[in-house]
Design an enzyme around this catalytic site. Structure first.
Site, mmCIF file in Angstrom:
data_model
loop_
_atom_site.group_PDB
_atom_site.id
_atom_site.type_symbol
_atom_site.label_atom_id
_atom_site.label_comp_id
_atom_site.label_asym_id
_atom_site.label_seq_id
_atom_site.Cartn_x
_atom_site.Cartn_y
_atom_site.Cartn_z
ATOM 1 C CB SER A 73 6.816 -1.430 -6.742
ATOM 2 O OG SER A 73 6.079 -1.132 -5.596
HETATM 3 N N1 SAH Z 1 4.186 3.256 -4.012
HETATM 4 C C1 SAH Z 1 5.543 3.318 -3.503
HETATM 5 C C2 SAH Z 1 5.984 2.007 -2.900
HETATM 6 C C3 SAH Z 1 5.674 2.060 -1.492
HETATM 7 S S1 SAH Z 1 6.253 0.864 -0.365
HETATM 8 C C4 SAH Z 1 6.527 3.770 -4.540
HETATM 9 O O1 SAH Z 1 6.144 3.925 -5.715
HETATM 10 O O2 SAH Z 1 7.685 4.015 -4.187
HETATM 11 C C5 SAH Z 1 4.830 0.922 0.700
HETATM 12 C C6 SAH Z 1 4.629 2.230 1.417
HETATM 13 O O3 SAH Z 1 3.408 2.101 2.136
HETATM 14 C C7 SAH Z 1 5.699 2.531 2.448
HETATM 15 O O4 SAH Z 1 6.236 3.794 2.219
HETATM 16 C C8 SAH Z 1 4.959 2.468 3.765
HETATM 17 O O5 SAH Z 1 5.426 3.390 4.729
HETATM 18 C C9 SAH Z 1 3.553 2.808 3.345
HETATM 19 N N2 SAH Z 1 2.497 2.361 4.262
HETATM 20 C C10 SAH Z 1 2.394 1.192 4.934
HETATM 21 N N3 SAH Z 1 1.283 1.174 5.689
HETATM 22 C C11 SAH Z 1 0.651 2.366 5.486
HETATM 23 C C12 SAH Z 1 -0.536 2.953 6.011
HETATM 24 N N4 SAH Z 1 -1.335 2.336 6.896
HETATM 25 N N5 SAH Z 1 -0.852 4.195 5.590
HETATM 26 C C13 SAH Z 1 -0.070 4.868 4.711
HETATM 27 N N6 SAH Z 1 1.060 4.369 4.187
HETATM 28 C C14 SAH Z 1 1.423 3.131 4.573
#
Ligand code: SAH
Length: 226
Positions: A73
């Site tokens: 993000s």
């Molecule tokens: N917090 C992260 C940004 C993540 S982007 C950072 O600081 O880099 C969103 C993430 O959520 C992705 O890696 C994606 O794989 C994960 N995601 C999406 N759906 C999910 C689910 N049901 N359970 C766990 N992770 C999930």
């Protein structure tokens, strides 16, 4: 192998420190005021969370691609979400969507314990390497479906979801402690979503809207490959 697997040294270099100081000025200009949040961000070299081909923009205030088609993000959004959570040193925090691990690392500087769930195995592995490089010993990572939260560790004082859900998952609300706060982007993927803050007080859950955001979608189930 990807370059995310290179040996990591968590110590900020002089160049990191300069870039971080500039980033903090930017976050302040964007309205982030909480000194603890700014301090946590200033202590974490964001460069460690990006692959080598994205290093040049590691401290730009923008979202960047990471592996598995996901994104890290924008720093302003990380800061605003962290500020909205108002994390206290005794808090246990759940994050859904580990991704690069950056948001979890920032939270780890503020909370007692951080539990972070990711559906991609490779992202979890790289994130763990980064937590080790930064000597963050209060982060637990696991592969799972974030729609289910982390029932064995519930309830949580704070819950942050870093992927967009079309509806607020009731299973996560159920894992929020009394007095707890949850922040989650709500809305369809590919559109602008509403960053929602839920507060549980006196058995009631209150909802307020923080701002418009754009996140990758929350997807059901654990990813089969990667
Ligand atoms: N917090 C992260 C940004 C993540 S982007 C950072 O600081 O880099 C969103 C993430 O959520 C992705 O890696 C994606 O794989 C994960 N995601 C999406 N759906 C999910 C689910 N049901 N359970 C766990 N992770 C999930």
């Amino acid at each position: 192998m990807t370059d995310s697997e290179d040996h990591l040294d968590g110590e900020p270099t002089e160049a990191d420190r300069i870039a971080l100081a500039e980033l903090i000025l930017k976050l302040r200009a964007n309205g982030v005021r909480d000194r603890r949040v700014l301090g946590a961000i200033e202590g974490i070299p964001r460069r460690l969370f990006l692959s080598s081909r994205h290093q040049a923009l590691a401290y730009a205030d923008r979202a960047m691609p990471i592996d598995c088609g996901q994104t890290i993000s924008q720093p302003t959004i990380v800061a605003m979400m962290t500020e909205a959570l108002d994390v206290q040193p005794h808090h246990r925090v759940l994050e859904v969507g580990t991704g690069s691990g950056y948001q979890a690392a920032v939270l780890a500087r503020l909370a007692r314990e951080v539990y972070t769930v990711e559906r991609y195995r490779s992202l979890k592995r790289y994130a763990e390497d980064r937590f080790n490089a930064l000597k963050l010993e209060n982060v637990e990572t696991r592969i799972g479906d974030g729609f289910e939260g982390w029932p064995e560790q519930a309830p949580f004082d704070r819950i942050v979801v870093t992927a967009a859900a079309e509806e607020i998952p009731e299973s996560l609300v159920a894992q929020l402690a009394e007095g707890g706060v949850m922040v989650i982007p709500v809305g369809a993927s590919g559109t602008v979503q509403d960053l929602v803050k839920l507060t549980r007080a006196n058995g009631q859950v209150e909802r307020s809207s923080l701002c418009a955001v754009r996140f990758v979608p929350m997807v059901h189930g654990v990813a089969e490959r990667l």
